[in-house]
Design an enzyme around this catalytic site. Structure first.
Site, PDB file in Angstrom:
ATOM      1  N   CYS A 106     -10.696   3.723  -0.921  1.00 54.84           N
ATOM      2  CA  CYS A 106      -9.284   3.879  -0.538  1.00 54.84           C
ATOM      3  C   CYS A 106      -9.130   3.108   0.758  1.00 54.84           C
ATOM      4  CB  CYS A 106      -8.936   5.353  -0.338  1.00 54.84           C
ATOM      5  SG  CYS A 106      -7.285   5.626   0.366  1.00 54.84           S
ATOM      6  N   THR A 107      -8.116   2.273   0.861  1.00 48.88           N
ATOM      7  CA  THR A 107      -7.995   1.420   2.042  1.00 48.88           C
ATOM      8  C   THR A 107      -7.649   2.194   3.308  1.00 48.88           C
ATOM      9  OG1 THR A 107      -5.717   0.862   1.359  1.00 48.88           O
ATOM     10  CG2 THR A 107      -7.467  -0.708   0.786  1.00 48.88           C
ATOM     11  N   HIS A 108      -7.274   3.476   3.169  1.00 47.62           N
ATOM     12  CA  HIS A 108      -7.079   4.311   4.357  1.00 47.62           C
ATOM     13  C   HIS A 108      -8.412   4.689   5.008  1.00 47.62           C
ATOM     14  CE1 HIS A 108      -3.019   4.920   2.709  1.00 47.62           C
ATOM     15  NE2 HIS A 108      -2.669   5.498   3.836  1.00 47.62           N
ATOM     16  N   CYS A 153      -4.327  -1.154  -2.219  1.00 50.08           N
ATOM     17  CA  CYS A 153      -4.334   0.284  -2.493  1.00 50.08           C
ATOM     18  C   CYS A 153      -5.192   0.492  -3.736  1.00 50.08           C
ATOM     19  CB  CYS A 153      -2.904   0.767  -2.734  1.00 50.08           C
ATOM     20  SG  CYS A 153      -2.764   2.485  -3.275  1.00 50.08           S
ATOM     21  N   ASP A 177       0.857  -1.190   0.000  1.00 48.39           N
ATOM     22  CA  ASP A 177       0.000   0.000   0.000  1.00 48.39           C
ATOM     23  C   ASP A 177       0.888   1.232   0.000  1.00 48.39           C
ATOM     24  OD1 ASP A 177      -2.460   1.502   0.179  1.00 48.39           O
ATOM     25  OD2 ASP A 177      -1.995   1.874   2.278  1.00 48.39           O
ATOM     26  N   SER A 178       0.274   2.367  -0.295  1.00 49.04           N
ATOM     27  CA  SER A 178       1.003   3.634  -0.255  1.00 49.04           C
ATOM     28  C   SER A 178       1.349   4.032   1.172  1.00 49.04           C
ATOM     29  CB  SER A 178       0.165   4.739  -0.898  1.00 49.04           C
ATOM     30  OG  SER A 178      -1.037   4.926  -0.177  1.00 49.04           O
ATOM     31  N   THR A 194      -5.654   3.217  -5.507  1.00 50.62           N
ATOM     32  CA  THR A 194      -4.973   4.013  -6.528  1.00 50.62           C
ATOM     33  C   THR A 194      -4.050   3.136  -7.367  1.00 50.62           C
ATOM     34  OG1 THR A 194      -5.066   5.973  -5.107  1.00 50.62           O
ATOM     35  CG2 THR A 194      -3.496   6.016  -6.932  1.00 50.62           C
ATOM     36  N   TYR A 225      -0.429   8.493  -2.754  1.00 48.94           N
ATOM     37  CA  TYR A 225      -0.223   8.235  -4.178  1.00 48.94           C
ATOM     38  C   TYR A 225      -1.247   8.968  -5.041  1.00 48.94           C
ATOM     39  CZ  TYR A 225       3.155   4.332  -3.682  1.00 48.94           C
ATOM     40  OH  TYR A 225       4.269   3.563  -3.435  1.00 48.94           O
TER      41      TYR A 225
END
EC number: 5.1.1.3
Length: 264
Positions: free
Chosen positions: A183-185, A73, A10-11, A75, A42
């Site tokens: 977005c996984t965040h 991620c 992931d970013s 993105t 990203y």
């Protein structure tokens, strides 16, 4: 059986939301995770740069002899998942298609919202995937460029974060019955997002949905970890501060983690 670990990239820390779900659903599997927090987010970056960075993370995981790679991620999935999947001889999963499928199953009104980074939203990939599966769906997408920096800074419940989330999501409030956290965040901000959208809006965690696909592929390729092999050694790597990463990881995963700083 295959006792090698599953690789996650992931970013930054967002992919931990996928790892947490994996640990819940498939607790016998071992994890190697690389988060590129030094270069997060990203989302605002050019596609070619995202592609290069993602390949660096993939190549790092390949040195760890992983049996599968999960691009945790959105993105990176939008930009380069297809290319990576074609070039590697191990299974490679992204997080977008599982999220799109879950949103279609969830909605009653046919009105689906998608929030993500600028790159994910600009790519229009969620709308394309959703409409390919169910053309009658109405998809509204919204870029949320401030969310990832807040999560990477561990500002998960601050008054500033609440204000930013409220102001950002206001255009979607009352207009959809299902919202894809693209977005996984974003699941790290789930409670605040739910408060803004209201209790009747179903939030779809694209990363968590991905774990079901991981399980299917492990069975299909017969590469599940032996349940008799009890010793798990999860390893986490970050391109930024190991201490900061560990704080977020331990809070989110509910366990002590081993984190090592690396330079790519």
């Amino acid at each position: 059986m295959d006792n090698r670990p599953i690789g996650f990239l992931d970013s930054g820390v967002g992919g931990l939301t996928v790892v947490r779900e994996l640990m819940r659903q498939l607790p016998h599997e071992e994890v190697i995770y690389i988060g590129d927090s030094a270069r997060a987010p990203y989302g605002p970056r050019p596609a070619e740069q995202i592609r290069d960075y993602t390949w660096q993370l993939v190549n790092f995981l390949l040195t760890k002899d992983v049996k599968m790679i999960v691009i945790a991620c959105n993105t990176a999935t939008a930009v380069v998942w297809e290319e990576i999947k074609e070039k590697l001889d191990i299974p490679v999963l992204g997080v977008i298609l599982p999220g799109a499928s879950a949103a279609i199953k969830s909605t009653h009104s046919g009105k689906i919202g998608v929030i993500g980074t600028p790159m994910t939203v600009t790519s229009d990939i969620y709308r394309k995937k959703i409409e390919a599966l169910s053309p009658e769906m109405e998809v509204s997408s919204l870029a949320c460029p401030k969310f990832v920096p807040l999560v990477e800074s561990n500002e998960l419940t601050s008054s500033v974060t609440k204000k930013v989330v409220y102001e950002t999501l206001l255009p979607l409030a009352g207009k959809v019955d299902t919202l894809v956290l693209g977005c996984t965040h974003y699941p790290l901000l789930r409670s605040i997002i739910q408060n803004v959208m209201g209790p009747d809006v179903k939030l779809i965690d694209s990363g968590a949905e991905c774990v079901r696909d991981i399980s299917v592929l492990l069975n299909y390729f017969e590469i599940n970890r032996s349940r008799e092999e009890q010793t798990l050694r999860h390893r986490f790597y970050t391109t930024a501060s190991a201490k900061s990463f560990a704080e977020i990881a331990e809070h989110w995963l509910g366990q002590k983690v081993s984190v090592e700083h690396i330079d790519l």
